[in-house]
Design an enzyme around this catalytic site. Structure first.
Site, short mmCIF file in Angstrom:
data_model
loop_
_atom_site.label_atom_id
_atom_site.label_comp_id
_atom_site.label_asym_id
_atom_site.label_seq_id
_atom_site.Cartn_x
_atom_site.Cartn_y
_atom_site.Cartn_z
N HIS A 145 -7.98 -4.28 -1.48
CA HIS A 145 -6.74 -3.67 -0.86
C HIS A 145 -6.74 -4.09 0.69
CE1 HIS A 145 -3.99 -0.27 -1.18
NE2 HIS A 145 -4.19 -0.11 -0.07
N SER A 153 0.92 -1.25 -0.10
CA SER A 153 -0.07 0.14 0.15
C SER A 153 0.86 1.22 0.06
CB SER A 153 -0.85 -0.15 1.26
OG SER A 153 -1.85 0.98 1.09
N ASP A 209 -9.52 -3.87 -6.32
CA ASP A 209 -8.95 -2.76 -5.54
C ASP A 209 -8.69 -1.28 -6.36
OD1 ASP A 209 -7.02 -1.07 -4.11
OD2 ASP A 209 -5.45 -2.49 -4.43
#
Length: 337
Positions: free
Chosen positions: A306, A122, A276
């Site tokens: 995600h 991320s 995502d």
């Protein structure tokens, strides 16, 4: 987060920071975990206890204990200063400074200089991409063996990409949370959020230069569905450009690095999730790397979303996608030798 914000108890970014920080730290009898500082930057070092006949590699990753144990690696986790108190360029600068310090002292930790892996998930994946590019300007340091980027944000320019339109309401990263993070990270007032989403702050000549890398046309057809909004950007607004122009800086958009920079990067392992909002950032970077001859191994988790990798050991909330993602990372690191 919205409720607490309306009650004036705390902001959404503050709640997200709290949720990231809570949790019990489990001791692993097979690891030695050491907290230290590189200057002012807190870092945590994970080292397998068992003696190794070879110098161990290193990788940066939020799932440090698991990776250190399963890949027999020394793992350095950088405690970079986080949102909402800190923003660009502090976050990536902390990661870069810690990485430089560590690369200069690898022998202290028994790390083979030829086997260093940069890894992030991320926001950490975006930072890892920026740091990997920045280290190319440090020829006196050991070269990275590989970069492992897991669902990284790699640009804040084109929000008309298919994944952004298809998955903007999918947890854990919805459009609202993402745009809050973008504005906080880049220190842009949220009144400009709509202009950012429409690309109103992107000069026509800049888009003409970068669309070859950022256009939806670079996304494989199977990821594009009918009914998506017209291609970005909207009508140019000079005031929006003056407020948001740093979205075009390479430090905020590693996807925009020159071809000669991309061509020098180490081989990459890229993890993307179908559900995502950031999926297409990974797909665009994959194409950029491959176009410049950089070896790429791609893991696309069809049922992933995600942050799902963070749940790999959180029973009963562990999803099959969580295990597929983390096991793929471990398999790649173990296999590159």
């Amino acid at each position: 987060g919205s409720i607490l914000e309306k009650l004036r108890i705390c902001s959404t970014p503050r709640l997200l920071q709290f949720l990231q920080d809570i949790g019990t730290i489990k001791k692993d009898p097979k690891l030695v975990v050491t907290d230290m500082r590189f200057g002012s930057i807190p870092v945590r070092l994970y080292q397998p206890k068992a003696a190794s006949c070879k110098a161990r590699r290193d990788s940066y990753h939020s799932l440090c204990s698991f990776l250190s144990r399963e890949t027999d690696s020394v793992v350095l986790s950088v405690g970079y200063r986080k949102l909402p108190d800190y923003h660009h360029p502090v976050i990536t600068q902390d990661c870069l400074n810690a990485s430089i310090h560590f690369l200069k002292t690898l022998q202290t930790y028994g790390v083979d200089p030829s086997r260093v892996v940069m890894c992030g998930e991320s926001v950490g994946g975006g930072a890892a991409a920026v740091v990997t590019q920045a280290l190319l300007n440090r020829p006196n340091l050991p070269q990275l063996r590989a970069q492992v980027l897991i669902c990284p944000p790699l640009q804040a320019i084109n929000f008309f990409l298919p994944s952004f339109q298809q998955h903007q309401n999918v947890p854990f990263l919805t459009k609202d949370i993402m745009m809050l993070g973008v504005c906080k990270y880049l220190a842009i007032d949220r009144s400009w959020e709509d202009a950012i989403l429409k690309g109103a702050g992107i000069p026509p000549d800049a888009w003409e230069k970068y669309k070859k890398w950022l256009s939806s046309e670079n996304i494989p057809k199977r990821f594009r569905t009918q009914g998506l909004q017209p291609e970005f950007p909207g009508p140019f607004n000079e005031a929006a450009y003056l407020e948001t122009r740093h979205v075009l800086d390479i430090e905020n958009a590693p996807l925009l690095a020159d071809d000669k920079v991309i061509a020098q990067l180490p081989e990459a392992f890229l993890v993307s999730y179908e559900n995502d909002i950031l999926r297409d950032d990974t797909l665009l970077y994959k194409k950029r790397l491959e176009d410049q001859g950089v070896p790429v191994t791609w893991c696309h988790v069809e049922d992933g979303f995600h942050g799902c990798i963070l749940l790999f050991d959180k029973k009963p909330f562990c999803f099959p996608s969580s295990l597929r993602a983390i096991n793929a990372v471990v398999s790649y690191i173990n296999g590159i030798w």
